[in-house]
Design an enzyme around this catalytic site. Structure first.
Site, PDB file in Angstrom:
ATOM      1  CD  GLU A 188      -2.879   1.155   2.352  1.00 61.21           C
ATOM      2  OE1 GLU A 188      -4.076   1.426   2.170  1.00 61.21           O
ATOM      3  OE2 GLU A 188      -2.396   0.896   3.470  1.00 61.21           O
ATOM      4  N   GLY A 322       3.142   1.836  11.090  1.00 54.04           N
ATOM      5  CA  GLY A 322       2.787   1.130  12.314  1.00 54.04           C
ATOM      6  C   GLY A 322       2.345  -0.291  12.048  1.00 54.04           C
ATOM      7  CD  GLU A 325      -5.006  -1.606   5.427  1.00 58.39           C
ATOM      8  OE1 GLU A 325      -5.492  -0.834   4.584  1.00 58.39           O
ATOM      9  OE2 GLU A 325      -4.093  -1.279   6.214  1.00 58.39           O
ATOM     10  CG  ASN A 326      -0.699  -6.885   3.966  1.00 54.99           C
ATOM     11  OD1 ASN A 326      -0.644  -6.030   3.108  1.00 54.99           O
ATOM     12  ND2 ASN A 326       0.236  -7.030   4.905  1.00 54.99           N
ATOM     13  CD  GLU A 359      -3.405  -2.032  10.651  1.00 51.54           C
ATOM     14  OE1 GLU A 359      -3.787  -2.239   9.490  1.00 51.54           O
ATOM     15  OE2 GLU A 359      -2.974  -0.921  11.031  1.00 51.54           O
ATOM     16  CG  HIS A 362      -7.837  -1.154   7.661  1.00 55.11           C
ATOM     17  ND1 HIS A 362      -8.473  -0.193   6.908  1.00 55.11           N
ATOM     18  CD2 HIS A 362      -6.778  -0.527   8.248  1.00 55.11           C
ATOM     19  CE1 HIS A 362      -7.839   0.960   7.044  1.00 55.11           C
ATOM     20  NE2 HIS A 362      -6.810   0.791   7.856  1.00 55.11           N
TER      21      HIS A 362
END
Length: 924
Positions: A188, A322, A325-326, A359, A362
């Site tokens: 990203e 930080g 969110e894959n 995350e 997401h």
């Protein structure tokens, strides 16, 4: 003819391309029409000198990827990787060209397969490369026909990246001192193209079947579980992963490493695992507990099951942001995932919990439903930031996370009250512009307007609206207005009397224009005259303030009402009539709204007196909000500094940590502006609350946070009892050779005091080098950067640039920390100027790290000479700085500081002197 998204190549270009590239016969159907241009104006030139057939940054939409079959083989010895990708494509318009993304990849083979996966051509197809747009184009001698099924097959290779994007190398040292290498991805927003050729835009969602080759001593991870593993003839293994759900390229992830994990299954059967380097395995257990609890919360809250069979969370030793969110394989900086009960503080635990909450949010907001384009990245990040608070409040109420939402909104206001701010949703095209969208406006302002909307609509209506949004657009892409439409549909069914207020028109006043509203309240008896305008802390903008208009959901309470009252301000000015005469009125109840309130002189005087006499008459959030608003208005020249300082004199009676920390924060910043002789007032005034603090880990999360902040400030101001206590702890710790456990909430303060002499600084640097806890290393580094010795600060910066002792991932934070140290102001800025090109190469232009460096090293400047210095440097790197919005922010911050000092410095000196004399006389 050559059909390319309504762009037709000239006949001379086609002939030149075919004669030069391939010895193939051009079918008559490929010839350009007579109406096409006969010249090659505006032609983009590929690396081999031939015309590139596509001129736009965005890919054409006549070819859609359906399914990627991806093979990746990283070699952790040579630090290179190779692979192949077979992409099933859906052709929407007849064409001879396929254009997609590729960056720094060597394409070694390219061809097109038919529906049966047979080669359409005997020879490999030519590939044109256009690096300025990070695009490649593959020419097909036969027209690819609309409605037919094809596969694009490419083979490629590249070096594992040295930075933090694409497919990059990371490493760690074992407890025996051996260096181990791993390979990890971070895509990203626009770096999937650095790992494999792809259609690297968020609206090109597709399925992915991934295969990874590895050695026997490593494991491979990807978005989905391993379906089966095959042993190859050369001693390698090939892990074949299940096909993924539809997702955008930036969410694809794969990792080859030798980590250990701990796992647990949720009540709905999702396997959750935490991965870390083997010797930090014991620090993974809290993250596992939190991840399971938060994932179960989200499934209930969104009323949509997590759609994958597993969720991995992995701590990567080298990681710039930080976390990421894959889908199914979320990646984290070690400080964002690992928690060591022996050295991690309560703030560390809160941080880990909130990052995991972010995350995991997401997985629905961003992964299941993805913004159509990066202009609406706030739909991902604003929601995830807000859901941190919603989810952690529900699952870990003892962490008191709601206290921190105010800080989030204060940060957003600080950015949004500058003319260099931007709208939440705004146009972006190139990768640098896209990276800059991941900022305070998208995250913090996005979260705050969602909080305002949730408070206005009620929790149930808000929740129903976002569930409707997620269900309607799952596995698809959405725009800003799609969210508002989903909310309006729920509101119409639930509250027919107010649906008109929460329309796309209302909410677009918050997302499509920049800035924050200032609401001015003038009271005459029972009438309240209210007006709105844009709030600015700096010079007037070129566009008139009257152009700005918001639909503001106002809330307020009075001395005679316990219930909150509401009013929608949709026009520039309005009149509210109270039912009865009241003593005071406080707007923006609990700061649930995203706006600044300014009262007339009498209104402020009444509230100042109220806080002195009975501060508990308004909530702690209201008190913090009043303090914040007052000092923001001082900066804008709307309120005198005397009034704002008078407002916080009540703090000696304050019992809640949030407003106390808010007021102390302003006083600490003033201390840095003026002569230290005035600090006696601050110490005397808050002596009671400072002396009450224990050097322990006792109390609530809020109490522990206050303890950490207060004792750090007291020692920084030279308060003798604080210094003596810290020195005692430090000497005891050194005598034990660092084996005893210090109170984690005050460890950093103890280290900072110890770092002020030569031996102490050297000892802490040694401890930093051998520590196995990233939370502990952060405290060591902050202490080392607090030294008043400029030579030591420079050594730290050079170690950060070298990247061995201090990892490169920590360099931007280190530069920022050194810049905050009065001894390091100019040192840090000069270091950035000297190493600008190296920093850009390490972190990429537009990244969070570069923004942190630019703002962090300029924010303390407050003279016209310093302003000129900054502008001159940005002019000297104009090719790069002109692409960045953050340089405008940096310049405006310094202009704001200059203006503040011109208006307020003498007033501040006189006020502090007067308060000092009052305190001194009372002691005598």
């Amino acid at each position: 003819r050559l059909v390319f998204h309504s762009t037709v190549m000239s006949s001379s270009s086609v002939v030149y391309l075919l004669l030069t590239l391939i010895s193939l016969t051009l079918p008559s159907t490929c010839l350009p029409s007579e109406s096409s241009s006969t010249a090659t104006e505006n032609t983009h030139v590929a690396t081999n000198g031939l015309p590139f057939p596509w001129s736009k940054l965005r890919l054409p939409n006549y070819i859609i990827p359906v399914h990627y079959h991806l093979l990746i083989h990283p070699n952790l010895t040579t630090l290179r990787f190779n692979g192949s990708v077979k992409i099933e494509i859906d052709v929407k318009n007849n064409t001879n060209w396929v254009v997609l993304h590729s960056k720094n990849l060597e394409i070694t083979a390219a061809t097109v397969l038919d529906e049966s996966e047979a080669n359409l051509f005997d020879k490999a197809l030519p590939v044109l490369d256009y690096p300025p747009h990070e695009q490649i184009a593959i020419f097909s001698p036969t027209i690819l026909t609309s409605g037919e099924k094809y596969f694009l097959y490419l083979e490629f290779s590249a070096s594992l990246n040295d930075g933090f994007f694409g497919f990059y190398k990371s490493s760690y040292k074992t407890t025996e001192g051996q260096t181990r290498v791993l390979a990890s991805t971070h895509f990203e927003p626009t770096s999937a193209r650095m790992a494999f050729p792809c259609f690297d835009e968020p609206n090109f969602k597709a399925n992915y079947s991934v295969r990874i080759r590895r050695g026997p001593s490593h494991i491979a991870l990807s978005n989905m579980p391993i379906e089966h593993t095959v042993e190859l003839d050369n001693g390698l293994f090939e892990d074949r992963f299940e096909a993924s759900v539809q997702m955008s390229t930036y969410l694809v992830a794969f990792i080859v490493c030798d980590f250990k994990s701990v796992s647990k299954r949720t009540v709905t059967g999702i396997d959750v695992s935490i991965y870390a380097v083997p010797h930090k395995w014991h620090q993974t257990h809290y993250a596992l507990e939190a991840a399971v609890k938060l994932l179960e919360f989200y499934e209930t809250y969104f009323n949509i099951y997590y759609p994958l069979p597993k969720l991995d969370l992995i701590a990567i030793p080298d990681f710039q942001s930080g976390a990421m969110e894959n889908w199914g394989l979320t990646t984290y900086r070690e400080t964002s995932l690992l928690y060591d009960p022996d050295v991690s503080s309560t703030s560390d635990k809160l941080w880990v919990t909130m990052v995991i909450g972010h995350e995991l949010a997401h997985q629905w907001f961003g992964n299941l439903v993805t913004m159509e384009w990066w202009n609406d990245i706030w739909l991902n990040e604003g929601f995830a930031r807000y859901m941190e608070f919603v989810s952690v409040e529900a699952t870990y109420p003892q962490l008191k996370v709601e206290d921190y939402l105010l800080d989030t909104c204060f940060a957003a206001i600080g950015r949004d009250s500058l003319n260099s701010s931007r709208a939440i949703s705004c146009s972006v095209e190139n990768p640098t512009q896209i990276k800059e969208m991941f900022d305070t406006v998208s995250y913090d302002k996005g979260a705050c307007i969602l909080h305002m909307l949730r408070h206005f609509l009620t929790d149930d209506v808000f929740q129903s609206g976002i569930v409707r949004y997620l269900r309607k657009f799952k596995y698809r892409n959405a725009k800003n207005e799609d969210l508002w439409d989903s909310l309006v549909n729920v509101i119409t069914l639930t509250f027919s009397y107010c649906w008109e207020y929460v329309t796309a028109k209302m909410m677009c006043t918050w997302t499509l224009q920049k800035g924050i509203p200032l609401v001015t309240v003038k009271r005459q008896g029972t009438k309240l005259y209210i007006e709105q305008e844009r709030f600015l802390k700096t010079v007037q903008p070129s566009d008139p303030l009257w152009q700005y208009l918001w639909h503001i959901p106002l809330t307020y309470k009075t001395s005679h009402s316990n219930n909150e009252m509401r009013h929608i301000l949709q026009i520039k000015s309005d009149v509210l009539v109270l039912d009865e005469d009241v003593d005071w009125v406080k707007f923006n109840t609990d700061m649930n709204g995203y706006y600044i309130i300014h009262y007339d002189a009498e209104g402020w005087n009444v509230l100042i007196e109220l806080l002195k006499v009975n501060h508990s008459a308004v909530s702690f959030k209201d008190r913090a909000n009043l303090i914040h608003n007052a000092f923001q208005l001082v900066t804008a020249g709307r309120l005198t500094l005397d009034q704002a300082l008078d407002l916080i004199t009540y703090l000696k009676s304050e019992t809640h940590n949030v407003p106390l920390l808010q007021g102390l924060g302003y006083l600490e910043s003033f201390y840095k502006m003026i002569e230290k002789r005035n600090i006696t007032y601050i110490l005397q005034y808050f002596r009671d609350v400072i002396d009450k603090q224990t050097w322990s880990n006792e109390g609530t999360v809020s109490d522990r946070r206050l303890r950490s902040e207060l004792l750090s400030l007291a020692c920084d101001l030279g308060y003798t009892p604080c210094l003596e206590k810290a020195k005692h702890f430090y000497q005891t710790w050194v005598t034990s050779n660092g084996t005893i456990s210090l109170p984690s909430d005050v460890t950093e303060t103890i280290y900072m005091v110890g770092a002020q002499d030569e031996n102490g600084w050297q000892y802490l640097l040694e401890k930093y080098g051998v520590s196995m806890s990233e939370a502990e290393k952060c405290k060591f580094l902050a202490a080392l950067a607090s030294s008043k010795d400029s030579s030591k600060l420079l050594r730290l910066l050079e170690l950060g640039m070298e990247g061995s002792v201090i990892r490169t991932q920590d360099l931007s934070t280190l530069i920022y920390t050194v810049a905050r140290n009065p001894a390091g102001h100019f040192l840090a800025w000069n270091f950035v100027k000297k190493n600008w090109n190296k920093l850009v190469e390490k972190f990429q232009l537009g990244s969070f790290s570069m923004r942190n460096i630019i703002i962090g090293t300029t924010a303390q400047f407050s003279s016209k000479e310093e302003l000129a210095n900054i502008k001159d440097f940005f002019d000297s790197v104009k090719d790069q700085s002109s692409q960045l919005r953050v340089t405008q922010v940096a310049v405006e911050n310094v202009e704001k500081n200059i203006l503040w000092l011109e208006r307020n410095l003498e007033t501040l000196r006189m006020w502090l002197q007067r308060m000092y004399e009052n305190v001194h006389n009372s002691v005598l």
